[in-house]
Design an enzyme around this catalytic site. Structure first.
Site, short mmCIF file in Angstrom:
data_model
loop_
_atom_site.label_atom_id
_atom_site.label_comp_id
_atom_site.label_asym_id
_atom_site.label_seq_id
_atom_site.Cartn_x
_atom_site.Cartn_y
_atom_site.Cartn_z
N HIS A 129 0.84 -1.19 0.00
CA HIS A 129 0.00 0.00 0.00
C HIS A 129 0.87 1.24 0.00
O HIS A 129 1.95 1.23 0.61
CB HIS A 129 -0.93 0.01 1.22
CG HIS A 129 -2.08 0.95 1.06
ND1 HIS A 129 -1.98 2.28 1.38
CD2 HIS A 129 -3.32 0.75 0.56
CE1 HIS A 129 -3.14 2.86 1.09
NE2 HIS A 129 -3.96 1.96 0.59
N ASP B 185 -8.05 -4.84 -0.94
CA ASP B 185 -8.48 -5.66 -2.08
C ASP B 185 -8.18 -7.14 -1.90
O ASP B 185 -8.76 -7.98 -2.59
CB ASP B 185 -7.80 -5.17 -3.37
CG ASP B 185 -8.22 -3.76 -3.69
OD1 ASP B 185 -9.43 -3.51 -3.70
OD2 ASP B 185 -7.35 -2.90 -3.91
N1 COA Z 1 4.20 -7.36 -4.83
C1 COA Z 1 5.53 -7.44 -4.92
N2 COA Z 1 6.35 -6.39 -4.73
C2 COA Z 1 5.77 -5.23 -4.43
C3 COA Z 1 4.38 -5.08 -4.32
C4 COA Z 1 3.60 -6.21 -4.52
N3 COA Z 1 2.28 -6.13 -4.44
N4 COA Z 1 4.08 -3.80 -4.02
C5 COA Z 1 5.25 -3.16 -3.95
N5 COA Z 1 6.26 -4.02 -4.20
C6 COA Z 1 7.67 -3.70 -4.24
C7 COA Z 1 7.99 -2.98 -5.54
O1 COA Z 1 8.33 -3.86 -6.58
C8 COA Z 1 9.14 -2.10 -5.13
O2 COA Z 1 10.31 -2.88 -5.05
P1 COA Z 1 11.71 -2.28 -5.49
O3 COA Z 1 11.96 -1.13 -4.55
O4 COA Z 1 12.64 -3.43 -5.36
O5 COA Z 1 11.53 -1.80 -6.90
C9 COA Z 1 8.78 -1.71 -3.70
O6 COA Z 1 7.94 -2.75 -3.21
C10 COA Z 1 8.01 -0.39 -3.65
O7 COA Z 1 6.97 -0.47 -4.61
P2 COA Z 1 6.09 0.74 -5.09
O8 COA Z 1 5.18 0.32 -6.18
O9 COA Z 1 6.96 1.92 -5.35
O10 COA Z 1 5.29 0.98 -3.77
P3 COA Z 1 4.15 1.97 -3.62
O11 COA Z 1 4.02 2.16 -2.18
O12 COA Z 1 4.32 3.16 -4.43
O13 COA Z 1 2.94 1.16 -4.30
C11 COA Z 1 1.04 -0.09 -4.61
C12 COA Z 1 1.82 0.83 -3.67
C13 COA Z 1 -0.30 -0.35 -3.98
C14 COA Z 1 0.85 0.58 -5.98
C15 COA Z 1 1.83 -1.41 -4.78
O14 COA Z 1 2.08 -1.99 -3.52
C16 COA Z 1 1.12 -2.38 -5.69
O15 COA Z 1 1.23 -2.25 -6.91
N6 COA Z 1 0.35 -3.36 -5.12
C17 COA Z 1 -0.39 -4.29 -5.90
C18 COA Z 1 -1.63 -3.64 -6.47
C19 COA Z 1 -2.68 -3.40 -5.41
O16 COA Z 1 -2.99 -4.26 -4.62
N7 COA Z 1 -3.29 -2.21 -5.47
C20 COA Z 1 -4.36 -1.84 -4.56
C21 COA Z 1 -3.92 -0.78 -3.61
S1 COA Z 1 -5.17 -0.49 -2.38
#
Ligand code: COA
Length: 384
Positions: free
Chosen positions: A270, A321
């Protein structure tokens, strides 16, 4: 000549606006470190335990819990607005049956504007914007349920005006009344999804309403933002992932390959929560309860295993989710309706934020950090 590349080294821009405070709001607050979510001062756990979706909507819009008469008045306004204009249902019948339900919802909500007989439907005055908010909260469930009936070649079910939004939705979608326990769980699901501060779709609605565009336009944009897999689309993606894995014993190897391939595990992680998302606490419980009730615990067990492994391997937690997927699956809801159901609830938070934006409006207009070239000489087209 500047190439623009210099500026990327010490960027002033926050990637994805993380940590930027873009508005003041009294609607909801997320404490990502402690895993606390409040709506207008009330803890989400208290609201999930004791409240109803309609009461929460009143709270989000008015900043206080309703007295009995106030809640009854809002309930009757919702119920008298459940029916969607016949023109919109007729229009939906012409859509391709394979159309994505979120695209259908986006288009139908936009079209509702044409058939709103309130002369103030484009006004940003609170009284008018509230009328539109009531209509949209009452009619989005009807649109989602009607589309499910239309695309499966079934008769559209007229709303049941003596039931609440949760029960009425399940009834219109299935053509039969849900049992009381399931209707209550669904009502709590709506409470849990109602607001989440400046998430992507709510921010979208604030940006649109900040131009003084009308509520229909702002909500139409919010639906588009919600549809993406990194936002509301994640709940459907979680269920697709569980179906792809297939069984509990395959979880670990599947997860290892997915992580090695740098796949994001849907429903995990998140942007704000660094601990358990408090909404996941309820949905985990419902996923288990419904799995036990339907004697099909495998989806809950697979989810639980993914949760455990993702915590061990990556220190990450499930978001709203993650368990809503198996909860809705156990309710027999088609996969691609999970995200529209998110909208059935989030319309309350969107409109709360729109009302707040109109009440003290300032056009939202940030700056971009320019990283392109400058001072390029213009080259005539036949010399490029
Ligand atoms: N599975 C695997 N790795 C994940 C991950 C996941 N669901 N979510 C984040 N990571 C990893 C990223 O690959 C990244 O790794 P890195 O630093 O080695 O590149 C790190 O964690 C940070 O990711 P980032 O996307 O920048 O984190 P964020 O805080 O900006 O993103 C989300 C938040 C929700 C977009 C992200 O966690 C995600 O895409 N989750 C899956 C989709 C989801 O469930 N969305 C609903 C949100 S309520």
């Amino acid at each position: 000549m500047e190439t623009g590349k210099e500026s990327t080294a010490a960027s002033a821009a926050s990637e994805g606006l993380r940590g930027v405070v873009a508005a003041q709001s009294s609607i909801g607050d997320v404490n990502g470190e402690k895993g606390i979510l409040i709506y207008q001062g009330y803890d989400i756990h208290d609201l999930a335990e004791h409240s109803s979706f309609e009461e929460v909507v009143y709270l989000l819009w008015n900043g206080k819990l309703p007295k009995k008469a106030e809640l009854e008045a809002l309930n009757s306004q919702f119920r008298s607005n459940y029916a969607v204009p016949a023109e919109v249902i007729s229009m939906m019948r012409t859509f391709p049956k394979e159309a994505d339900p979120m695209d259908v919802l986006r288009t139908a909500v936009s079209a509702l504007d044409f058939f709103d007989n309130n002369t103030g439907s484009h006004s940003t005055e609170r009284e008018d914007a509230l009328k539109t908010s009531i209509k949209l909260t009452a009619q989005i469930p009807t649109i989602v349920a009607a589309w499910e009936r239309i695309r499966t070649g079934k008769e559209v079910i007229a709303p049941k005006s003596d039931t609440n939004i949760a029960t009425n939705f399940l009834y219109m979608m299935r053509g039969e009344m849900p049992d009381a326990e399931e209707a209550h769980m669904f009502d709590v699901c709506l409470i849990l999804h109602a607001d989440h501060e400046l998430n992507a779709s709510t921010f979208t609605t604030r940006v649109i309403s900040g131009t003084l565009a009308d509520v229909y336009g702002a909500v139409t944009g919010g639906i588009a933002a919600l549809s993406g897999p990194l936002h509301g689309g994640a709940n459907t993606a979680v269920m697709k992932m569980l179906l792809e894995i297939g069984s509990v014993d395959k979880v670990e190897s599947w997860l290892d390959s997915a992580l090695a391939a740098k796949r994001k595990i849907m429903g995990i992680g998140h942007a704000v929560y660094k601990t358990e998302d408090p909404r996941a606490t309820w949905l985990r419980k419902y996923s288990r309860t419904l799995g036990e009730k339907k004697k099909e615990l495998k989806w809950f067990e697979m989810s639980q295993k993914i949760e455990k492994l993702m915590h061990e391997k990556k220190g990450m937690f499930p978001n709203v989710d993650f368990y809503s997927a198996s909860t809705y699956y156990m309710m027999g809801i088609p996969l691609d309706l999970y995200t529209p159901i998110f909208a059935v609830s989030r319309i309350s938070g969107w409109t709360g934020h729109i009302l707040e934006q109109y009440a003290d409006n300032k056009l939202i207009r940030p700056r971009a950090e320019y990283i392109g070239p400058r001072d390029l000489p213009f080259v005539p087209i036949d010399q490029r």
